[in-house]
Structures are given as structure tokens and as C-alpha cells.
Design an enzyme around this catalytic site. Structure first.
Site, PDB file in Angstrom:
ATOM      1  N   ASP A 160       0.779  -1.253  -0.028  1.00 39.72           N
ATOM      2  CA  ASP A 160       0.068   0.021  -0.039  1.00 39.72           C
ATOM      3  C   ASP A 160       0.912   1.388  -0.160  1.00 39.72           C
ATOM      4  O   ASP A 160       0.532   2.362  -0.727  1.00 39.72           O
ATOM      5  CB  ASP A 160      -0.688   0.178   1.363  1.00 39.72           C
ATOM      6  N   HIS A 188      -4.674  -3.495   6.340  1.00 43.66           N
ATOM      7  CA  HIS A 188      -4.398  -3.699   4.930  1.00 43.66           C
ATOM      8  C   HIS A 188      -5.792  -4.197   4.335  1.00 43.66           C
ATOM      9  O   HIS A 188      -6.092  -5.487   4.220  1.00 43.66           O
ATOM     10  CB  HIS A 188      -3.321  -4.661   4.717  1.00 43.66           C
TER      11      HIS A 188
HETATM   12  N1  NAD Z   1      -0.615  -7.774   2.504  1.00 38.35           N
HETATM   13  C1  NAD Z   1      -0.542  -7.947   1.003  1.00 38.35           C
HETATM   14  O1  NAD Z   1      -0.150  -6.702   0.494  1.00 38.35           O
HETATM   15  C2  NAD Z   1      -1.105  -8.911   0.139  1.00 38.35           C
HETATM   16  C3  NAD Z   1      -0.960  -8.650  -1.401  1.00 38.35           C
HETATM   17  C4  NAD Z   1      -1.095  -9.765  -2.441  1.00 38.35           C
HETATM   18  C5  NAD Z   1      -1.789 -10.935  -1.819  1.00 38.35           C
HETATM   19  N2  NAD Z   1      -1.852 -10.849  -0.518  1.00 38.35           N
HETATM   20  C6  NAD Z   1      -2.277 -12.370   0.194  1.00 38.35           C
HETATM   21  O2  NAD Z   1      -1.365 -13.201   0.058  1.00 38.35           O
HETATM   22  C7  NAD Z   1      -1.867 -14.730   0.129  1.00 38.35           C
HETATM   23  C8  NAD Z   1      -1.067 -15.162  -0.987  1.00 38.35           C
HETATM   24  O3  NAD Z   1      -1.330 -14.829  -2.388  1.00 38.35           O
HETATM   25  P1  NAD Z   1      -1.086 -15.845  -3.627  1.00 38.35           P
HETATM   26  O4  NAD Z   1      -1.676 -15.169  -4.778  1.00 38.35           O
HETATM   27  O5  NAD Z   1       0.177 -16.298  -3.527  1.00 38.35           O
HETATM   28  O6  NAD Z   1      -1.932 -17.140  -3.261  1.00 38.35           O
HETATM   29  P2  NAD Z   1      -2.023 -18.517  -3.899  1.00 38.35           P
HETATM   30  O7  NAD Z   1      -3.259 -19.004  -3.793  1.00 38.35           O
HETATM   31  O8  NAD Z   1      -1.510 -18.467  -5.509  1.00 38.35           O
HETATM   32  O9  NAD Z   1      -1.129 -19.263  -3.096  1.00 38.35           O
HETATM   33  C9  NAD Z   1      -1.090 -19.504  -1.822  1.00 38.35           C
HETATM   34  C10 NAD Z   1      -0.440 -20.922  -1.557  1.00 38.35           C
HETATM   35  O10 NAD Z   1      -0.717 -21.068  -0.222  1.00 38.35           O
HETATM   36  C11 NAD Z   1      -0.512 -22.497   0.063  1.00 38.35           C
HETATM   37  N3  NAD Z   1      -1.309 -22.618   1.516  1.00 38.35           N
HETATM   38  C12 NAD Z   1      -2.655 -22.810   1.677  1.00 38.35           C
HETATM   39  N4  NAD Z   1      -2.418 -23.212   3.156  1.00 38.35           N
HETATM   40  C13 NAD Z   1      -1.222 -23.251   3.442  1.00 38.35           C
HETATM   41  C14 NAD Z   1      -0.692 -23.605   4.763  1.00 38.35           C
HETATM   42  N5  NAD Z   1      -1.448 -23.957   5.943  1.00 38.35           N
HETATM   43  N6  NAD Z   1       0.723 -23.824   4.837  1.00 38.35           N
HETATM   44  C15 NAD Z   1       1.370 -23.340   3.733  1.00 38.35           C
HETATM   45  N7  NAD Z   1       0.858 -23.159   2.749  1.00 38.35           N
HETATM   46  C16 NAD Z   1      -0.412 -23.052   2.328  1.00 38.35           C
HETATM   47  C17 NAD Z   1      -1.364 -23.055  -1.193  1.00 38.35           C
HETATM   48  O11 NAD Z   1      -1.464 -24.179  -1.271  1.00 38.35           O
HETATM   49  C18 NAD Z   1      -0.816 -22.019  -2.362  1.00 38.35           C
HETATM   50  O12 NAD Z   1       0.245 -22.881  -3.009  1.00 38.35           O
HETATM   51  C19 NAD Z   1      -3.392 -14.316   0.105  1.00 38.35           C
HETATM   52  O13 NAD Z   1      -4.098 -14.540   1.053  1.00 38.35           O
HETATM   53  C20 NAD Z   1      -3.372 -13.021  -0.725  1.00 38.35           C
HETATM   54  O14 NAD Z   1      -4.947 -12.472  -0.299  1.00 38.35           O
HETATM   55  C21 NAD Z   1      -1.630 -10.132   0.586  1.00 38.35           C
HETATM   56  O1  LMR Z   2      -5.505 -10.451  -2.457  1.00 41.42           O
HETATM   57  C1  LMR Z   2      -6.090  -9.527  -2.148  1.00 41.42           C
HETATM   58  O2  LMR Z   2      -7.399  -9.422  -1.897  1.00 41.42           O
HETATM   59  C2  LMR Z   2      -5.424  -8.171  -2.632  1.00 41.42           C
HETATM   60  C3  LMR Z   2      -4.324  -7.637  -1.989  1.00 41.42           C
HETATM   61  O3  LMR Z   2      -4.311  -7.912  -0.570  1.00 41.42           O
HETATM   62  C4  LMR Z   2      -3.541  -6.557  -2.316  1.00 41.42           C
HETATM   63  O4  LMR Z   2      -3.590  -5.547  -1.870  1.00 41.42           O
HETATM   64  O5  LMR Z   2      -3.387  -6.743  -3.508  1.00 41.42           O
END
Ligand code: NAD
Ligand code: LMR
Length: 329
Positions: A160, A188
């Protein structure tokens, strides 16, 4: 001198952020270009094969800093001796899922991971939670790790922060490197508050340079706060490379320090500063030095900012109440 490798654990290693993250960790972007790393990848059983494929690719890069890769579905093994833990894997919200269901499903992931960190990680462990809802997932993990100092659990709002810098640079024609002291406050989520009143653009107050409160309220804040949703809408998948980049920035800054005269934004356990209830994991302006962070104190919060900080903090309080109700903290 040969340095001891730093043990870095990444959960959700086979996911899209994992794929964008691991190669850059192995090439020195997490800790520094002279710091060797050992990777420990945690996945659920269904994700192990894909994680093995990623590990094969990591090997094929022959990264000079990469001193080993372990893959497991057991959190106790994954966090054994961990110095840095990036908790990326989380349960995404699916159709029809209520917020309580999402918090409960994530509690099933972050509570045991917090306990495994408590029982197995190195004494200097630093934790960054990326998986959403990041602030409250970090709270759940932290509550399950009573032997680890609470301040080692942090949540990612650096994406962000970076988004806000880019939007401000675009609006004013400044270089991103000219923008300092921007702050993301709160959660967030769409309630977050990106604040430019203390920010500077090439040494001048950013709010005065912009001089357009309508743009601030109706364009800048919603664009930053809803950028994650806009990316999902455009890409058909949530942000991955930019999220991985922000995770690297967050840990690099925590370990290596903020630049003189600047600060960053991190989701951290509140000490009560700026009226944010103690213990909530909320985003603040922080400076970092020698692997520690401090909240920037003494900022004057105007009414425009106060209302927005309070709204985001209220959401965090509601999330905390919900996970308390579910027995997760
Ligand atoms: N804070 C931020 O700014 C921000 C930004 C983008 C995404 N995110 C979040 O990050 C997370 C991951 O995003 P992504 O696109 O890589 O998702 P994704 O679905 O591509 O990958 C998630 C992975 O986590 C694994 N997983 C699920 N449960 C698990 C566990 N208990 N232990 C270990 N691994 C586990 C899944 O098998 C999968 O491979 C999501 O929650 C998304 O919303 C946060
Ligand atoms: O995974 C999401 O819901 C969005 C993510 O947290 C982001 O800010 O890009």
C-alpha cells in the site's frame, strides 16, 4: 569471511506470490547482496509437488547466495531455526464465505504456525504476514507465540505504501525517489488510510504541493485502498509480483534500516501510540535501525486524518473481537 546463512521460511511457497518471491530472496533482495540464505518451504500436501518444481528451478539458477532448500508440509520442521518467516499461504475468500468463516479458516492456519514459530524458530526470528487478512492473521500467529517478543510479528502494508508513492508521483510529476515520509495507517484493507499530510516531495510538504483535497479524498485514497481489488478485476488474479516486491522491501528495510529523514509503513503491534488500542496489529509510520523499528512520534494528526485512522482501527478492533469470539486468540 564466510557468513552463516540466514534461515528463511516461506509458507505458501507454491503459490503465485511464492513464485515471484523465492528467486529474488535467493538472489539477495531480501537481506542484502552479501547475505547467504537457506530456504525452507512450507506447503500443504497438495502443494508439495509444485514446490519441488520451484526448488528445481531455484537450483538451476545456481544462485551464489543460496545454501540449501528444504520442503515440508510440517510447520514444526519448516520453522526449525528460522530467522525470518514470510507467512504468505492463506485461505482465500471464496464465494458465499462470510468474514467470520474467512477468519476461522485462517485461524486454522496461523494459530498452528504461530505455535510452531514459538516452539522452533531461532531467538532472533522476524515474522512478516502477507496472507490476508494480514493484520489479523498476524495477531492470531502472535497470540499463539507467547515466548516470542510480540514486536517480531508484523503485517504487510508496504505494498500500500509503495502504491501510494507511485500514485503521488504520477499526480505531481515527481520521481518516486523524491517522495518521503508517506504513511499507511490502519488495516491492509479498503479502510486503510494513506496519509500525505506529513509526506514530502523534494523537501516540500506533499499536501501543499498537491493542494487539492478533493483529489485526495475522492481519487488518491480510494485508488490506493482499492488497488488490490482493481488488480484482481484486471488480471483475474490478485497482485503477485508487486506483493512479493513489497515483502522484500518490508524485510530489507526492517533489517537494514530506513534512510535518514525518511520512514516506512509497517503493520505492527500497537503500543497505544496515536490512540490505537494496544496490541492491535495496525500500520504506523516507523523508522528502522539495527533490525529494530520504532513508531515515529509527535506527528500532528488533523481532523481529516483522525476520522480515517479511527475508521480503519475500528475495523481492526472488530476483527480482533471476532477472532477472540472464535477462540483464536
Ligand atoms: N498484504 C498484502 O499486501 C497482500 C498482497 C497480495 C496478496 N496478499 C495475500 O497473500 C496470500 C497469498 O497470495 P497468492 O496469490 O500467493 O495465493 P495462491 O493461492 O497463489 O497461493 C497460496 C499458497 O498457499 C498455500 N497454502 C495454503 N494453506 C497453507 C498452509 N496452511 N501452509 C502452507 N501453505 C499453504 C496454497 O497451497 C498455495 O500454494 C493471499 O491471502 C493474498 O490475499 C496479501
Ligand atoms: O489479495 C487481495 O485481496 C488483494 C491484495 O491484498 C492486494 O492488496 O493486492
Amino acid at each position: 569471511m564466510t557468513r552463516t546463512p540466514v534461515n528463511v521460511t516461506v509458507t505458501g511457497a507454491a503459490g503465485q506470490i511464492g513464485y515471484a518471491l523465492l528467486f529474488r530472496i535467493a538472489s539477495g533482495h531480501l537481506l542484502g547482496a552479501d547475505v547467504p540464505v537457506k530456504l525452507s518451504l512450507l506447503e500443504i500436501p497438495q502443494g508439495l509437488k509444485a514446490a519441488e518444481g520451484t526448488a528445481m528451478e531455484l537450483e538451476d539458477c545456481a544462485f551464489p547466495l543460496l545454501r540449501g532448500i528444504d520442503i515440508t508440509d510440517d510447520p514444526n520442521v519448516a520453522f526449525d531455526g528460522a530467522n525470518v518467516a514470510l507467512l504468505v499461504g492463506a485461505r482465500p475468500r471464496t464465494k458465499g464465505m462470510e468474514r467470520g468463516d474467512l477468519l476461522s479458516a485462517n485461524g486454522g492456519i496461523f494459530k498452528p504456525q504461530g505455535k510452531a514459530i514459538n516452539d522452533n524458530a531461532a531467538d532472533d526470528i522476524k515474522v512478516l504476514v502477507v496472507g490476508n487478512p494480514a493484520n489479523t492473521n498476524a495477531l492470531i500467529a502472535q497470540a499463539a507465540a507467547p515466548d516470542v517478543p510480540a514486536e517480531r510479528f508484523t503485517a504487510m502494508t508496504r505494498l500500500d505504501h509503495n502504491r501510494a508513492i507511485s500514485q503521488l508521483a504520477k499526480k505531481t510529476g515527481a520521481a518516486v525517489t523524491d517522495i518521503k515520509r508517506l504513511t499507511i495507517w490502519g488495516n491492509h484493507s479498503a479502510t486503510q488510510y494513506p496519509n500525505i499530510f506529513h509526506a514530502e516531495i523534494a523537501g516540500k510538504n506533499a499536501a501543499e504541493v498537491v493542494n487539492d483535497e478533493k483529489w485526495l479524498a475522492d481519487t488518491f485514497i480510494p485508488t490506493v485502498a482499492k488497488r488490490g481489488a482493481a488488480i484482481i478485476e484486471a488480471r483475474g488474479a490478485s497482485s503477485a509480483a508487486s506483493a512479493a516486491n513489497a515483502a522484500l522491501d518490508h524485510v530489507y528495510t526492517w533489517v537494514n534500516g530506513t534512510a535518514e529523514g525518511d520512514w516506512t509503513s509497517m503493520g505492527i503491534p500497537s503500543d497505544g501510540s496515536y490512540g490505537v488500542p494496544e496490541g492491535l496489529i495496525s500500520s504506523f509510520p516507523v523508522t528502522t535501525k539495527d533490525g529494530k523499528y520504532e513508531i515515529v512520534q509527535g506527528l500532528d494528526i488533523n481532523d481529516f486524518s483522525r476520522a480515517r485512522i479511527d475508521a480503519s482501527v475500528k475495523e481492526l478492533e472488530e476483527e480482533r473481537a471476532a477472532v477472540r469470539e472464535l477462540g483464536l486468540i
